[in-house]
Design a protein around this motif. Structure first.
Motif: not given
Length: 607
Positions: A470-482, A599-607
């Motif tokens: 389910t960690g793929v969830a935000p990337y669906r949002a990323f690509l929709q936005q792009r 530089d905020h080029r490596y960001q994590r959303d982990v749980y």
């Protein structure tokens, strides 16, 4: 026509403009005119101070009314520290004190020696670590380059979870370190469990009272700002006032024969005024399973309709346990409570500080109901049962949609938690509620939790997205936005799950984005399709040369998934890739990765 179309953000930062937009949606015309006058007066005060645009456009503490600078530093993983820091600043402003509120992720640590009064609000991540965005701040202040802080006064509000061994350790570390560097403590550190609201409010009131009392002893002209009454804002939906969102879709998105269950759930936010960005989370206020509530009440020998009082409100015990309290995972607080009532020697021994590891192992293997069954207390009443329970907390889920595409809908990807304990099936509170006990058309309370540390880069910078399950969830949002924005930046997705045939989440959408070149590359790892298990970090190593080339070309890296195994393994693999491809040693590679984080080029959303 939107407000944004009429008034571009101008000199405001994107975050400041977000606040302006949010405020514009909830104020009436009278309130808007009041705010106009308020900020005109505020600007006049800054001009009198000789601050002018510099104070508005550039970071830097505005002098506090007491004549000392006041800075509120916060470190956060889920946003709780952010909210508390901003509330503290508002409380201070109401008493004539002006504070700068700064995220540790954006703070320049070398400024510390120039500070005067510093109020710290910080959460603990996992087993005693600082929040990921605050790691750089901790490395500096705990390192040999940290300056002496002889002229600094400070106090610390530490947030944590008492079910972890190193409870509130990040706050404790900063509290010790400020003292070691010579800073003077304004108030003793306060440690807060997951129900932090009341102790945090008490700490906030005490420190504001202390600083305001100092202000009162100064001549009136020392204060650059007069206290201004704050207009009552219109109601907005948030954690304390969630919106009842309708369930409009709830479908299983794994194939027949999958060894796990994963669902795609869509919620309707129409009429809420809630907005979100890719990378944000939705908070869900779930209820405990009535069956679990019944089992606990039975084990305690009580009646579900027995009355209990919660903050002057009377409810039945059954309703209170379903809606108000954590009844699954037990905490040290419950052990303390039950040991005191039962006198059980085993529980008394577990309370001892030197038995912390044994206590945590016991808690991992025993839910509240298991402890009540093992150490029965005939004659206990409802008040005695709930006294050691912690408040039921909302659960956060990464958002799997872009509002630019889905409008008033918000999507999440969820895998229900199910397991056996002591011969009984157990399940996660929110995931079981969503998967087993709520129907289409029903509603549940939700709110949006902003996550400014997991954001798409501006423009067309390349992105590398790494997620498992389910960690793929935000990337669906990323690509929709792009896709909605028409950005042409390169994107690379590493996705891992169990089996290709049954567990390729959102497969058709990824393939469509690949065809349309919204997604540039995709590497997958299905761990149970082969005897030798393959995970996303193995695919990263196989593509090490290209991965490093993308980094050198300015790529931003994102990691979303399991904090216990996946995220640490990916982090170590990232360092190994840099080490092997750059030709430097391990230390240089670790410095490279730390620079990516800074530089905020490596960001994590982990749980």
């Amino acid at each position: 026509m939107t407000v944004r179309e009429v008034f571009p953000e101008g000199p405001l930062t994107p975050e400041q403009w977000q606040h302006v937009q949010a405020l514009s949606r909830v104020v009436g015309s009278d309130q808007a005119r009041w705010l106009s006058g308020y900020f005109a007066g505020f600007d006049a005060a800054l001009v009198r101070l000789g601050q002018g645009e510099v104070a508005l456009a550039a970071p830097g503490a505005v002098p506090a009314a007491s004549g000392r600078t006041l800075t509120i530093l916060y470190g956060t993983e889920t946003g709780n520290s952010t909210e508390l820091a901003k509330a503290l600043a508002a409380a201070a402003a109401g008493r004539g004190l002006s504070a700068e509120v700064v995220d540790m992720a954006n703070y320049k640590p070398r400024r510390l020696k120039e500070e005067q009064d510093v109020l710290v609000v910080v959460s603990t991540y996992g087993e005693g670590d600082p929040p990921q965005p605050a790691v750089g701040f901790f490395e500096f202040i705990e390192g040999h380059k940290a300056p002496k802080l002889d002229g600094v006064r400070f106090t610390v509000l530490a947030l944590g979870d008492s079910t972890y061994e190193f409870y509130c350790e990040a706050g404790k570390r900063l509290d010790r370190r400020f003292e070691e560097l010579g800073a003077k403590r304004l108030l003793p550190r306060v440690d807060c469990d997951i129900d932090y609201e009341e102790p945090a409010a008490a700490w906030s009131a005490e420190i504001v009272d202390l600083l305001a009392a100092e202000l009162a002893e100064l001549p009136a002209q020392a204060s650059p700002f007069a206290a201004v009454p704050v207009a009552a804002a219109a109601s907005a939906y948030d954690k304390r006032n969630p919106f009842e969102a309708k369930i409009i879709d709830n479908i299983v998105i794994v194939g027949r024969g999958s060894s796990k269950e994963t669902r795609h759930i869509e919620l309707d936010l129409d009429g809420s005024g809630l907005s979100y960005e890719p990378g944000d989370a939705v908070g869900i206020v779930a209820r405990n399973d009535p069956a679990a509530v019944g089992a606990l009440i039975e084990a305690a020998g009580l009646a579900a309709d027995a009355p209990v009082t919660i903050k002057s409100e009377t409810k039945t015990l059954g309703e209170a346990l379903e809606r108000n309290y954590e009844i699954m995972i037990a905490s040290p607080r419950f052990i303390d409570q039950w040991a005191g009532l039962s006198g059980a020697a085993e529980l008394e021994r577990l309370r001892a500080p030197e038995n912390a590891k044994e206590r945590l192992a016991f808690l991992e293997g025993h839910h509240v109901v298991d402890i009540v069954r093992k150490f029965p207390l005939p004659g206990i009443d409802g008040a005695g049962l709930i006294a050691g329970l912690r408040p039921l907390q909302p659960r956060l889920y990464s958002i799997a949609s872009s509002q630019a595409v889905t409008g008033d809908e918000v999507h999440i990807t969820l895998a229900p938690v199910r397991y056996d304990l002591h011969g009984e099936g157990r399940s996660g509170v929110a995931s079981a509620h969503l998967c087993d006990r709520i129907e289409l058309g029903e509603t549940l309370p939700v709110y949006i939790q902003a996550n400014p540390h997991f954001r798409l880069p501006a423009g067309d910078a390349p992105i590398i997205m790494i997620g498992a399950g389910t960690g793929v969830a935000p990337y669906r949002a990323f690509l929709q936005q792009r896709e909605a924005d028409g950005h042409g930046g390169r994107s690379w997705l590493f996705f891992g799950e169990r089996n290709f045939r049954s567990d390729f989440l959102y497969q058709i959408e990824w393939q469509s984005w690949l065809k349309e070149e919204v997604l540039t590359r995709m590497d997958v790892a299905f761990s149970r399709d082969r005897a030798d298990k393959t995970y996303v970090q193995h695919r990263m190593l196989e593509r090490a040369a290209d991965f490093y080339a993308w980094l050198e070309e300015g790529a931003h890296v994102y990691v979303c998934g399991d904090a216990t195994h996946m995220a640490p393994d990916v982090h170590d693999t990232l360092i190994r890739i840099v080490e092997s491809q750059s030709g430097g040693g391990r230390d240089a590679a670790e410095d490279y990765v730390r620079k990516l984080q800074a530089d905020h080029r490596y960001q994590r959303d982990v749980y």
